[in-house]
Design a protein around this motif. Sequence first.
Motif, PDB file in Angstrom:
ATOM      1  N   GLN A 128       1.446  14.109  37.153  1.00  0.00           N
ATOM      2  CA  GLN A 128       1.423  15.139  36.123  1.00  0.00           C
ATOM      3  C   GLN A 128       0.476  14.732  34.989  1.00  0.00           C
ATOM      4  OE1 GLN A 128       5.262  16.449  34.754  1.00  0.00           O
ATOM      5  NE2 GLN A 128       6.156  16.297  36.802  1.00  0.00           N
ATOM      6  N   GLN A 129      -0.055  15.732  34.312  1.00  0.00           N
ATOM      7  CA  GLN A 129      -0.941  15.483  33.184  1.00  0.00           C
ATOM      8  C   GLN A 129      -0.104  15.156  31.949  1.00  0.00           C
ATOM      9  OE1 GLN A 129      -3.572  18.744  31.827  1.00  0.00           O
ATOM     10  NE2 GLN A 129      -5.258  17.388  32.414  1.00  0.00           N
ATOM     11  N   ALA A 130      -0.601  14.204  31.137  1.00  0.00           N
ATOM     12  CA  ALA A 130       0.122  13.782  29.939  1.00  0.00           C
ATOM     13  C   ALA A 130      -0.846  13.588  28.784  1.00  0.00           C
ATOM     14  CB  ALA A 130       0.873  12.481  30.209  1.00  0.00           C
ATOM     15  N   ARG A 131      -0.322  13.758  27.567  1.00  0.00           N
ATOM     16  CA  ARG A 131      -1.075  13.475  26.352  1.00  0.00           C
ATOM     17  C   ARG A 131      -0.228  12.525  25.506  1.00  0.00           C
ATOM     18  NH1 ARG A 131      -1.182  18.212  23.620  1.00  0.00           N
ATOM     19  NH2 ARG A 131      -2.822  19.034  24.925  1.00  0.00           N
ATOM     20  N   PHE A 132      -0.745  11.326  25.299  1.00  0.00           N
ATOM     21  CA  PHE A 132      -0.078  10.321  24.476  1.00  0.00           C
ATOM     22  C   PHE A 132      -1.080   9.774  23.476  1.00  0.00           C
ATOM     23  CE2 PHE A 132       2.214   9.544  28.661  1.00  0.00           C
ATOM     24  CZ  PHE A 132       3.337  10.280  28.312  1.00  0.00           C
ATOM     25  N   GLY A 133      -0.572   9.172  22.431  1.00  0.00           N
ATOM     26  CA  GLY A 133      -1.459   8.581  21.438  1.00  0.00           C
ATOM     27  C   GLY A 133      -0.829   7.366  20.808  1.00  0.00           C
ATOM     28  N   GLY A 134      -1.637   6.638  20.075  1.00  0.00           N
ATOM     29  CA  GLY A 134      -1.163   5.457  19.388  1.00  0.00           C
ATOM     30  C   GLY A 134      -2.316   4.543  19.037  1.00  0.00           C
ATOM     31  N   LYS A 135      -2.007   3.268  18.939  1.00  0.00           N
ATOM     32  CA  LYS A 135      -2.996   2.270  18.537  1.00  0.00           C
ATOM     33  C   LYS A 135      -3.379   1.420  19.740  1.00  0.00           C
ATOM     34  CE  LYS A 135      -3.906  -1.083  14.936  1.00  0.00           C
ATOM     35  NZ  LYS A 135      -3.354  -1.727  13.739  1.00  0.00           N
ATOM     36  N   GLY A 195      -6.459  19.617  27.764  1.00  0.00           N
ATOM     37  CA  GLY A 195      -5.790  19.734  29.055  1.00  0.00           C
ATOM     38  C   GLY A 195      -5.883  21.119  29.645  1.00  0.00           C
ATOM     39  N   ASN A 196      -5.380  21.245  30.872  1.00  0.00           N
ATOM     40  CA  ASN A 196      -5.476  22.494  31.618  1.00  0.00           C
ATOM     41  C   ASN A 196      -4.497  23.549  31.124  1.00  0.00           C
ATOM     42  OD1 ASN A 196      -7.314  21.111  33.168  1.00  0.00           O
ATOM     43  ND2 ASN A 196      -5.812  20.517  34.700  1.00  0.00           N
ATOM     44  N   ASN A 197      -3.232  23.190  31.031  1.00  0.00           N
ATOM     45  CA  ASN A 197      -2.179  24.136  30.664  1.00  0.00           C
ATOM     46  C   ASN A 197      -1.258  23.452  29.664  1.00  0.00           C
ATOM     47  OD1 ASN A 197      -0.140  25.983  30.458  1.00  0.00           O
ATOM     48  ND2 ASN A 197       0.191  26.202  32.657  1.00  0.00           N
ATOM     49  N   GLN A 198      -1.264  23.905  28.423  1.00  0.00           N
ATOM     50  CA  GLN A 198      -0.508  23.263  27.348  1.00  0.00           C
ATOM     51  C   GLN A 198       0.979  23.102  27.675  1.00  0.00           C
ATOM     52  OE1 GLN A 198      -1.697  21.964  24.336  1.00  0.00           O
ATOM     53  NE2 GLN A 198      -3.611  22.201  25.432  1.00  0.00           N
ATOM     54  N   THR A 217      -2.700  35.106  15.768  1.00  0.00           N
ATOM     55  CA  THR A 217      -3.697  34.291  15.069  1.00  0.00           C
ATOM     56  C   THR A 217      -3.203  32.859  14.905  1.00  0.00           C
ATOM     57  OG1 THR A 217      -4.470  36.238  13.871  1.00  0.00           O
ATOM     58  CG2 THR A 217      -5.059  34.088  12.960  1.00  0.00           C
ATOM     59  N   PHE A 218      -1.948  32.686  14.488  1.00  0.00           N
ATOM     60  CA  PHE A 218      -1.387  31.349  14.338  1.00  0.00           C
ATOM     61  C   PHE A 218      -1.300  30.626  15.679  1.00  0.00           C
ATOM     62  CE2 PHE A 218       0.400  32.793  10.191  1.00  0.00           C
ATOM     63  CZ  PHE A 218      -0.245  31.837   9.413  1.00  0.00           C
ATOM     64  N   ALA A 219      -0.928  31.341  16.717  1.00  0.00           N
ATOM     65  CA  ALA A 219      -0.838  30.726  18.046  1.00  0.00           C
ATOM     66  C   ALA A 219      -2.205  30.254  18.519  1.00  0.00           C
ATOM     67  CB  ALA A 219      -0.230  31.713  19.045  1.00  0.00           C
ATOM     68  N   LEU A 220      -3.216  31.070  18.329  1.00  0.00           N
ATOM     69  CA  LEU A 220      -4.571  30.678  18.723  1.00  0.00           C
ATOM     70  C   LEU A 220      -5.089  29.541  17.860  1.00  0.00           C
ATOM     71  CD1 LEU A 220      -6.196  34.154  19.442  1.00  0.00           C
ATOM     72  CD2 LEU A 220      -5.499  32.405  21.098  1.00  0.00           C
ATOM     73  N   ALA A 221      -4.768  29.555  16.584  1.00  0.00           N
ATOM     74  CA  ALA A 221      -5.203  28.477  15.695  1.00  0.00           C
ATOM     75  C   ALA A 221      -4.563  27.161  16.102  1.00  0.00           C
ATOM     76  CB  ALA A 221      -4.859  28.812  14.248  1.00  0.00           C
ATOM     77  N   ALA A 222      -3.306  27.191  16.529  1.00  0.00           N
ATOM     78  CA  ALA A 222      -2.634  25.968  16.960  1.00  0.00           C
ATOM     79  C   ALA A 222      -3.300  25.396  18.204  1.00  0.00           C
ATOM     80  CB  ALA A 222      -1.154  26.241  17.232  1.00  0.00           C
ATOM     81  N   CYS A 223      -3.685  26.250  19.130  1.00  0.00           N
ATOM     82  CA  CYS A 223      -4.371  25.788  20.341  1.00  0.00           C
ATOM     83  C   CYS A 223      -5.746  25.245  20.003  1.00  0.00           C
ATOM     84  CB  CYS A 223      -4.499  26.918  21.356  1.00  0.00           C
ATOM     85  SG  CYS A 223      -2.921  27.444  22.038  1.00  0.00           S
ATOM     86  N   ALA A 224      -6.432  25.893  19.080  1.00  0.00           N
ATOM     87  CA  ALA A 224      -7.793  25.497  18.747  1.00  0.00           C
ATOM     88  C   ALA A 224      -7.826  24.202  17.944  1.00  0.00           C
ATOM     89  CB  ALA A 224      -8.468  26.616  17.967  1.00  0.00           C
ATOM     90  N   SER A 225      -6.716  23.800  17.371  1.00  0.00           N
ATOM     91  CA  SER A 225      -6.710  22.618  16.523  1.00  0.00           C
ATOM     92  C   SER A 225      -6.712  21.316  17.320  1.00  0.00           C
ATOM     93  CB  SER A 225      -5.514  22.665  15.583  1.00  0.00           C
ATOM     94  OG  SER A 225      -4.325  22.652  16.335  1.00  0.00           O
ATOM     95  N   ILE A 226      -6.415  21.363  18.597  1.00  0.00           N
ATOM     96  CA  ILE A 226      -6.441  20.165  19.440  1.00  0.00           C
ATOM     97  C   ILE A 226      -7.847  20.046  20.017  1.00  0.00           C
ATOM     98  CG2 ILE A 226      -5.512  19.090  21.529  1.00  0.00           C
ATOM     99  CD1 ILE A 226      -2.877  20.555  20.948  1.00  0.00           C
ATOM    100  N   PRO A 227      -8.493  18.890  19.843  1.00  0.00           N
ATOM    101  CA  PRO A 227      -9.863  18.730  20.363  1.00  0.00           C
ATOM    102  C   PRO A 227      -9.940  19.022  21.864  1.00  0.00           C
ATOM    103  CG  PRO A 227      -9.287  16.914  18.924  1.00  0.00           C
ATOM    104  CD  PRO A 227      -8.028  17.710  19.132  1.00  0.00           C
TER     105      PRO A 227
END
Length: 188
Positions: free
Chosen positions: A51-58, A28-31, A13-23
């Motif tokens: 390669q696929q990447a996820r970055f964030g900032g301003k 992405g395809n494969n976490q 349940t926690f593992a699925l909740a962690a995946c579901a929390s990212i919009p």
Amino acid sequence: MNKVKGLLVIALTFALAACASIPENIKGNNQSDIQKNFISVHNQPGLYTGQQARFGGKVINVINTKTDTLLEIAVLPLNSYAKPQIDANYQGRILAQQKGFLDPVNYRNHFVTILGTIQGEEPGFINKVPYNFVKVDLQGIQIWHLTDTVNTTYNLWDYGYGAFWPEPMWGGPYYTNTVTEVTPELVK
């Protein structure tokens, strides 16, 4: 045996909740294959090209051309929900390229998380200082709207002694109300 099954269900349940929390638009395809360590990518972008990447900032700057838009993003580390950690130090800059027009007013000075494909590096300048940007082709973007935090502490038994008077000795229940809200805006 039932305890083991129960623990397994809770862990799942926690593992699925962690995946579901990212919009979805930045999931992405494969976490496990998504690059999230900006420092490693910035130090050797050639190793991560394609390669696929996820970055964030301003978003610092928005550059529109006839065919596409470049978002210059000052990178911050991301938390487990893929939200930029706004109290952390900036790690560097990326150029995120989107085909078509993005209105600068919707992105400049906003916090975002992007999902895209690493294209390598692109030389440029930050205030006339040469800098090698990590370049990413956008696949998804999440804009985060921050609201102010309001922290109010009050005593239910305080009958107006004034701002400079100490609290009564008998005290009473104290309540703290903290409101922090980050609302996402989905961009497709």
